[in-house]
Write a protein that holds these residues in place. Structure first.
Motif, short mmCIF file in Angstrom:
data_model
loop_
_atom_site.label_atom_id
_atom_site.label_comp_id
_atom_site.label_asym_id
_atom_site.label_seq_id
_atom_site.Cartn_x
_atom_site.Cartn_y
_atom_site.Cartn_z
N VAL A 152 4.64 5.46 -7.55
CA VAL A 152 3.60 4.25 -6.83
C VAL A 152 3.15 4.53 -5.38
O VAL A 152 3.18 5.47 -4.75
CB VAL A 152 5.20 3.28 -5.59
N ALA A 153 1.54 3.99 -5.00
CA ALA A 153 0.30 5.05 -4.63
C ALA A 153 0.90 4.10 -3.59
O ALA A 153 1.32 3.42 -2.88
CB ALA A 153 -0.73 4.47 -4.81
N GLY A 154 0.64 5.21 -2.21
CA GLY A 154 0.60 4.50 -0.70
C GLY A 154 -0.26 4.06 -0.35
O GLY A 154 -1.39 4.20 -0.86
N PRO A 155 -0.27 3.45 0.91
CA PRO A 155 -1.66 3.10 1.40
C PRO A 155 -2.41 3.85 2.02
O PRO A 155 -2.53 4.74 2.40
CB PRO A 155 -1.12 2.28 2.51
N THR A 156 -3.87 3.32 1.62
CA THR A 156 -4.28 3.86 1.62
C THR A 156 -4.99 3.77 3.37
O THR A 156 -4.55 3.87 4.28
CB THR A 156 -6.36 3.12 1.17
N LEU A 200 7.96 3.72 5.88
CA LEU A 200 7.07 2.97 5.02
C LEU A 200 5.92 4.75 4.64
O LEU A 200 5.12 4.71 3.35
CB LEU A 200 6.85 1.90 4.96
N VAL A 201 5.29 5.29 5.89
CA VAL A 201 4.11 5.56 5.42
C VAL A 201 5.15 7.47 5.91
O VAL A 201 5.00 8.10 7.06
CB VAL A 201 3.54 5.30 5.89
N PRO A 202 5.77 8.05 5.07
CA PRO A 202 6.61 9.39 5.46
C PRO A 202 5.64 10.53 6.02
O PRO A 202 5.37 10.77 7.00
CB PRO A 202 7.38 10.18 4.25
N ARG A 203 4.30 10.23 5.72
CA ARG A 203 3.44 11.67 6.28
C ARG A 203 2.86 10.97 8.07
O ARG A 203 2.13 9.89 7.93
CB ARG A 203 2.20 11.45 5.14
N ARG A 204 3.67 11.33 9.19
CA ARG A 204 3.21 10.82 10.39
C ARG A 204 1.38 11.20 10.51
O ARG A 204 1.68 10.37 10.83
CB ARG A 204 3.70 11.37 10.89
#
Length: 260
Positions: free
Chosen positions: A17-21, A106-110
């Motif tokens: 699943v691609a993360g949000p851009t 939702l976006v683990p890469r802070r």
């Protein structure tokens, strides 16, 4: 008669699943700027202050001096005083509104979230310059209609300087916002530069360093149309101290802080 046994087919790998851009995250952060009551009223106040400054200029400035530049330049400073608060709220909102757990789940890469927040406040700062241009245009038209000069004289070198001025202000607020506590960030942002300016005014040994470290001094030339190489150099040094260092330290703290 023997029955052939079938080997079960290996499970199909699930599609990643691609993360949000980054553009999508930035759009979300732009919407967040106006989602809270504080953020919404702060944006409204920024627009109202720019308009009020123009109205005051119509009554204060002499008729021959009522030009587009005379309306545009004075609106930059009061707006620039409020933009850092917007930068602070954009960063600390996740923690004060207790949405950090959801956001970082939702976006683990802070770091992507922080970059999106910085991009959103930079766009807001650039939009504030457009607001200043718009109200200055209205003021110029009003001046011409009421007997003032109403001249459209404008040095276009002032426009990029105004953009840098407002972007620096909002990024400085965002850097202090990485303290992750709204009251602490606002007090620290207001207190530290003020204390430094007072010390430089009282202690002669600090006056020369203040020419390189006091942002009230190094950013002042941005309100004019021309800047020398030395002025750009002093501005860069002061921004490294008041924007870059707290931003790097705050980013490290944000990446390591436990979210609960």
């Amino acid at each position: 008669m023997t029955t052939a046994t079938r080997t079960p087919a290996p499970p199909r790998p699930e599609a990643a699943v691609a993360g949000p851009t980054l553009a999508r995250l930035t759009a979300v952060e732009l919407r967040k700027l106006a989602d809270t009551r504080a953020g919404r009223w702060l944006l409204i106040t920024i627009g109202l202050i720019a308009a009020v400054i123009v109205v005051v200029q119509l009554f204060v400035v002499e008729a021959p001096d009522q030009t587009f530049t005379a309306f545009f330049t004075p609106s930059l400073l009061p707006v620039g005083l409020l933009l850092p608060v917007l930068g602070i709220l954009s960063i600390t909102g996740e923690w004060s509104q207790r949405t950090a757990l959801t956001t970082f789940a939702l976006v683990p890469r802070r770091e992507r979230v922080i970059v999106a927040k910085l991009a959103a406040v930079v766009l807001a700062a650039l939009a504030s310059v457009l607001v200043s241009l718009a109200v200055a245009a209205v003021g110029t038209l009003a001046a011409g209609a009421t007997g003032g000069a109403g001249a459209w004289t404008f040095d276009w070198q002032l426009l990029p300087h105004a953009a840098v001025f407002q972007v620096v202000n909002v990024l400085m607020g965002a850097a202090f916002g990485l303290l992750l506590n709204t009251p602490l960030a606002i007090v620290t942002y207001l207190l530290l530069p003020t204390v430094w300016s007072l010390l430089a005014a009282m202690i002669s040994a600090l006056r020369e360093p203040a020419r390189w470290l006091d942002t009230s001094y190094t950013m002042e030339p941005l309100l004019g149309a021309e800047m020398t190489g030395g002025q750009w150099g002093r501005l860069g040094v002061s921004l490294a101290v008041w924007v870059l260092l707290p931003m790097v330290a705050g980013l490290v703290r944000t990446l390591r802080r436990e979210v609960s």
